[in-house]
Design a protein around this motif. Sequence first.
Motif, PDB file in Angstrom:
ATOM      1  N   LEU A  54      54.723  35.727   9.152  1.00 58.46           N
ATOM      2  CA  LEU A  54      54.611  34.574   9.584  1.00 58.46           C
ATOM      3  C   LEU A  54      55.553  34.612  11.046  1.00 58.46           C
ATOM      4  O   LEU A  54      55.310  34.689  11.938  1.00 58.46           O
ATOM      5  CB  LEU A  54      54.965  33.420   8.810  1.00 58.46           C
ATOM      6  CG  LEU A  54      54.902  31.852   9.473  1.00 58.46           C
ATOM      7  CD1 LEU A  54      53.530  31.862  10.331  1.00 58.46           C
ATOM      8  CD2 LEU A  54      55.160  30.852   8.813  1.00 58.46           C
ATOM      9  N   VAL A  56      56.985  37.482  12.153  1.00 60.95           N
ATOM     10  CA  VAL A  56      56.684  38.615  12.955  1.00 60.95           C
ATOM     11  C   VAL A  56      55.264  38.223  13.836  1.00 60.95           C
ATOM     12  O   VAL A  56      55.442  38.644  15.123  1.00 60.95           O
ATOM     13  CB  VAL A  56      56.075  39.634  12.100  1.00 60.95           C
ATOM     14  CG1 VAL A  56      55.084  41.033  12.722  1.00 60.95           C
ATOM     15  CG2 VAL A  56      57.198  40.726  11.635  1.00 60.95           C
ATOM     16  N   SER A  57      54.206  37.529  13.361  1.00 60.97           N
ATOM     17  CA  SER A  57      53.376  37.078  14.268  1.00 60.97           C
ATOM     18  C   SER A  57      53.696  36.318  15.593  1.00 60.97           C
ATOM     19  O   SER A  57      53.288  36.533  16.582  1.00 60.97           O
ATOM     20  CB  SER A  57      52.176  36.185  13.371  1.00 60.97           C
ATOM     21  OG  SER A  57      51.765  36.951  12.422  1.00 60.97           O
ATOM     22  N   VAL A  58      54.580  35.424  15.100  1.00 60.26           N
ATOM     23  CA  VAL A  58      55.166  34.482  16.167  1.00 60.26           C
ATOM     24  C   VAL A  58      55.943  35.288  17.077  1.00 60.26           C
ATOM     25  O   VAL A  58      55.940  35.102  18.397  1.00 60.26           O
ATOM     26  CB  VAL A  58      56.020  33.306  15.517  1.00 60.26           C
ATOM     27  CG1 VAL A  58      56.682  32.512  16.730  1.00 60.26           C
ATOM     28  CG2 VAL A  58      55.288  32.414  14.726  1.00 60.26           C
ATOM     29  N   VAL A  60      55.558  38.581  17.732  1.00 64.13           N
ATOM     30  CA  VAL A  60      54.521  39.426  18.583  1.00 64.13           C
ATOM     31  C   VAL A  60      53.872  38.675  19.859  1.00 64.13           C
ATOM     32  O   VAL A  60      53.903  38.925  20.851  1.00 64.13           O
ATOM     33  CB  VAL A  60      53.498  39.901  17.629  1.00 64.13           C
ATOM     34  CG1 VAL A  60      52.363  40.696  18.574  1.00 64.13           C
ATOM     35  CG2 VAL A  60      54.310  41.141  16.898  1.00 64.13           C
ATOM     36  N   GLY A  61      53.599  37.210  19.422  1.00 69.39           N
ATOM     37  CA  GLY A  61      52.852  36.565  20.400  1.00 69.39           C
ATOM     38  C   GLY A  61      54.086  36.125  21.302  1.00 69.39           C
ATOM     39  O   GLY A  61      53.785  36.173  22.631  1.00 69.39           O
ATOM     40  N   LEU A  82      51.584  31.486  24.036  1.00 71.86           N
ATOM     41  CA  LEU A  82      51.263  32.405  22.914  1.00 71.86           C
ATOM     42  C   LEU A  82      52.115  32.433  22.000  1.00 71.86           C
ATOM     43  O   LEU A  82      51.706  32.866  20.470  1.00 71.86           O
ATOM     44  CB  LEU A  82      51.401  33.863  23.895  1.00 71.86           C
ATOM     45  CG  LEU A  82      50.353  34.279  24.549  1.00 71.86           C
ATOM     46  CD1 LEU A  82      50.358  35.397  25.436  1.00 71.86           C
ATOM     47  CD2 LEU A  82      48.787  34.187  23.738  1.00 71.86           C
ATOM     48  N   PHE A  85      50.226  30.405  19.574  1.00 69.42           N
ATOM     49  CA  PHE A  85      49.269  30.961  19.007  1.00 69.42           C
ATOM     50  C   PHE A  85      49.601  32.010  18.065  1.00 69.42           C
ATOM     51  O   PHE A  85      48.725  32.116  16.963  1.00 69.42           O
ATOM     52  CB  PHE A  85      48.164  31.868  20.143  1.00 69.42           C
ATOM     53  CG  PHE A  85      47.567  31.147  21.101  1.00 69.42           C
ATOM     54  CD1 PHE A  85      47.249  29.710  20.731  1.00 69.42           C
ATOM     55  CD2 PHE A  85      46.866  31.928  22.120  1.00 69.42           C
ATOM     56  CE1 PHE A  85      46.402  28.873  21.680  1.00 69.42           C
ATOM     57  CE2 PHE A  85      46.150  30.999  23.095  1.00 69.42           C
ATOM     58  CZ  PHE A  85      45.920  29.913  22.815  1.00 69.42           C
ATOM     59  N   GLY A  86      50.539  32.752  18.274  1.00 68.76           N
ATOM     60  CA  GLY A  86      51.476  33.556  17.103  1.00 68.76           C
ATOM     61  C   GLY A  86      51.268  32.909  16.011  1.00 68.76           C
ATOM     62  O   GLY A  86      51.099  33.177  14.576  1.00 68.76           O
ATOM     63  N   PHE A  87      52.039  31.637  15.740  1.00 64.14           N
ATOM     64  CA  PHE A  87      52.281  30.681  14.836  1.00 64.14           C
ATOM     65  C   PHE A  87      50.898  30.461  14.065  1.00 64.14           C
ATOM     66  O   PHE A  87      50.931  30.901  12.847  1.00 64.14           O
ATOM     67  CB  PHE A  87      52.822  29.391  15.110  1.00 64.14           C
ATOM     68  CG  PHE A  87      53.171  28.701  14.143  1.00 64.14           C
ATOM     69  CD1 PHE A  87      54.597  29.060  13.250  1.00 64.14           C
ATOM     70  CD2 PHE A  87      52.760  27.590  13.590  1.00 64.14           C
ATOM     71  CE1 PHE A  87      55.032  28.360  12.405  1.00 64.14           C
ATOM     72  CE2 PHE A  87      53.195  26.835  12.528  1.00 64.14           C
ATOM     73  CZ  PHE A  87      54.432  27.278  11.913  1.00 64.14           C
ATOM     74  N   VAL A  88      49.750  29.960  14.737  1.00 69.65           N
ATOM     75  CA  VAL A  88      48.502  30.036  14.076  1.00 69.65           C
ATOM     76  C   VAL A  88      47.943  31.327  13.396  1.00 69.65           C
ATOM     77  O   VAL A  88      47.593  31.178  12.357  1.00 69.65           O
ATOM     78  CB  VAL A  88      47.418  29.577  15.028  1.00 69.65           C
ATOM     79  CG1 VAL A  88      46.123  29.241  14.497  1.00 69.65           C
ATOM     80  CG2 VAL A  88      47.948  28.198  15.729  1.00 69.65           C
ATOM     81  N   ALA A  89      48.193  32.463  14.267  1.00 73.54           N
ATOM     82  CA  ALA A  89      47.810  33.633  13.636  1.00 73.54           C
ATOM     83  C   ALA A  89      48.582  34.048  12.252  1.00 73.54           C
ATOM     84  O   ALA A  89      48.164  34.289  11.506  1.00 73.54           O
ATOM     85  CB  ALA A  89      48.129  34.788  14.773  1.00 73.54           C
ATOM     86  N   ILE A  91      49.867  31.765  10.207  1.00 76.59           N
ATOM     87  CA  ILE A  91      49.409  30.762   9.085  1.00 76.59           C
ATOM     88  C   ILE A  91      48.261  31.471   8.872  1.00 76.59           C
ATOM     89  O   ILE A  91      47.833  31.356   7.486  1.00 76.59           O
ATOM     90  CB  ILE A  91      49.223  29.491   9.501  1.00 76.59           C
ATOM     91  CG1 ILE A  91      50.433  28.819   9.809  1.00 76.59           C
ATOM     92  CG2 ILE A  91      48.539  28.459   8.621  1.00 76.59           C
ATOM     93  CD1 ILE A  91      50.510  27.444  10.381  1.00 76.59           C
ATOM     94  N   LYS A  92      47.061  31.897   9.508  1.00 81.18           N
ATOM     95  CA  LYS A  92      46.030  32.540   9.113  1.00 81.18           C
ATOM     96  C   LYS A  92      46.353  33.857   8.067  1.00 81.18           C
ATOM     97  O   LYS A  92      45.630  33.935   7.203  1.00 81.18           O
ATOM     98  CB  LYS A  92      45.209  32.987  10.283  1.00 81.18           C
ATOM     99  CG  LYS A  92      43.760  32.683  10.433  1.00 81.18           C
ATOM    100  CD  LYS A  92      43.229  33.372  11.474  1.00 81.18           C
ATOM    101  CE  LYS A  92      42.219  34.413  11.167  1.00 81.18           C
ATOM    102  NZ  LYS A  92      42.549  35.509  10.839  1.00 81.18           N
TER     103      LYS A  92
ATOM    104  N   ILE B 169      44.239  34.677  19.113  1.00 80.06           N
ATOM    105  CA  ILE B 169      44.864  34.780  17.770  1.00 80.06           C
ATOM    106  C   ILE B 169      44.861  35.745  16.645  1.00 80.06           C
ATOM    107  O   ILE B 169      45.623  36.697  16.270  1.00 80.06           O
ATOM    108  CB  ILE B 169      44.512  33.566  16.967  1.00 80.06           C
ATOM    109  CG1 ILE B 169      44.911  32.235  17.860  1.00 80.06           C
ATOM    110  CG2 ILE B 169      45.011  33.290  15.654  1.00 80.06           C
ATOM    111  CD1 ILE B 169      44.646  30.923  17.126  1.00 80.06           C
ATOM    112  N   ALA B 176      50.395  42.470  15.199  1.00 79.07           N
ATOM    113  CA  ALA B 176      51.486  42.120  14.087  1.00 79.07           C
ATOM    114  C   ALA B 176      51.620  43.004  12.936  1.00 79.07           C
ATOM    115  O   ALA B 176      52.707  43.014  12.420  1.00 79.07           O
ATOM    116  CB  ALA B 176      51.645  40.596  13.822  1.00 79.07           C
TER     117      ALA B 176
END
Lengths: 108, 250, 78
Positions: A54, A56-58, A60-61, A82, A85-89, A91-92, B169, B176
Motif C-alpha cells: 500500500l 509503495v503504491s502511494v 510511486v504514484g 496521482l 490514484f496510487g492509494f486506489v492502486a 488497495i487493489k 491505476i 510499484a
Amino acid sequence: MADPDGKAGETDRKSLDELGARIDAAREKLEGPKRVQTTKYKTLSRAWQMIVELVVSVVVGGCIGYALDWAFGTLPLFLLILGGFGFVAGIKTILATARGFVEDDGTA
Amino acid sequence: MAKEAVEGELNIDPMHQFDIKYFFDIDLGIANMGFTNSALFAFIAVAAIVVFLWTAVSGHSLVPSRMQSVAEGIYEFVRNMVRDTAGDEALKYFPYIFTVFIFILACNLIGMIPYSFTVTSHFAVTVFLALSVFISVTVIGFLKHGTHFFSFFWPAQAPPALRPILCIIEVISYLARPISHSIRLGANMMAGHAVLKVIGAFAGASALLVVPSIVGVVGLTALEVLVAVLQAYVFTILTCVYLNDALNLH
Amino acid sequence: MEGDIANMGKYIGAGLAAIGMGGAGIGVGIIAGNFLSGALRNPAAAQGQTPMLFVGIALAEALGIFSFLVALLLLFAV
C-alpha cells in the motif's frame, strides 16, 4: 520424476512412479490427507507485505505526480491526483493479496 | 544523529554489521568498483551452491544418496512451484527462477553464520534482483504478445468513462511491484539481523540480563533461519506470479 | 543553540507529524480488538474473515506510515 531425461530407463521410471503412488497412498493412510501448513509467522509477514504494498503504491504514484509537476510547473496538482490514484492502486493490490491468502489456506 | 557516549555499558550498534568494507579499490572515476565484503560473500554463496549441487548429483544414482535427494527435493520444489503458479509454458524460464531462488536462499542462510555478512540485507542487491525480474518479465510479455501486452493495463470490462483512470491505476501498481518486491526481502533480512544484534547487546549491559539475552538470541536465531528460507520462497513465488501475469495476461 | 526559526519549525512539524503514528496504533488496536471480540462470539466464521482483518490493519497502519513519511520528508527533504 525430477529429471525426465535422466539416467533412469523407461521401465525403471514406470516402476518408480508406481512405487511413489504406493508410498503416497500409504502415507495418506498413516497421517491423513496432506494439509498446507500455515505458521503464525507466515500470516504476520503477509500483513507486513500488505502494508508495504500500500505504502509503495502511494509513494510511486506520488513520485510520478511530482515528476509531472516538475515538468509542467503545477506543483500540488498532479502530486495529489496521482497520490490518490496510487492509494486506489495499493488497495487493489492488497485486496488481490488477501484473495491469494484465502486460496492458499483453502476454504479454511 | 550521532549519539554521545552511551551511558553505562549499554553500547548498541545494530547497523554496524551491515557496513561495507573495501578490501582493495578499483577506482573507475564514476564509482569505486573495488572488492567488498558483500561481493566476497556473494562469491562464497555462489561457490557453496556450485559445490553443493556438484557433489550432490555427481553420484547420479537411481536411488539417491542423502545429498542427492536434498538437491532433487529443491529442484522439484521450485519446478512444481513454477508449473503450479505460471503454467507449463513458464517452464522455459525455470532455470532463471531456480537460480534466483537458490542464490537468495544461499545468501540468506550464509548470513545466519555468525560474523558473516548478509548480502541480501542491502537494498542495492535486492533492488537489482527485483529489477532484473521486473525487466525480464516485461520483455517476455512484449516478446510473447507484442503491443497486445498493453491490454494488460487496459480494463476492458470496466465502464468506458472509468477506463483511463483505471489504466493509470494499473500502471502505478505495475510500477510499484519491483519496489515492494525488493523492500520485502531486504527489510526482512535487515530487521531480523538488527534485532538479533540488539538482543545480543543487552548481555553486555548487566550480568542479570545475560541469561535472558542468550535465550532470546537462540530463539530468534531459529526464527531467522525460518525467515531466511521463507523470504527466498516468497521472492520466488512472486516472481512466478509476475511471470504468469506477463505470459497469460490475467 | 544555533539554527533559525525555520529549522525549529521543521523539527516541531516533524514531531507533530509523528503523532500520526500513534493514531495508527489506536486504529490497529481497535480493528484487532473488534475482530477478536467478534471471533470469540462466532469462532467458526472467524477464519474466513482473517484476510479482511489484514486488509483493515494494512490500511490503518499505512496511514500511520504516511505520517511517518511526512515527518521524514520534513526532517531530511524540506
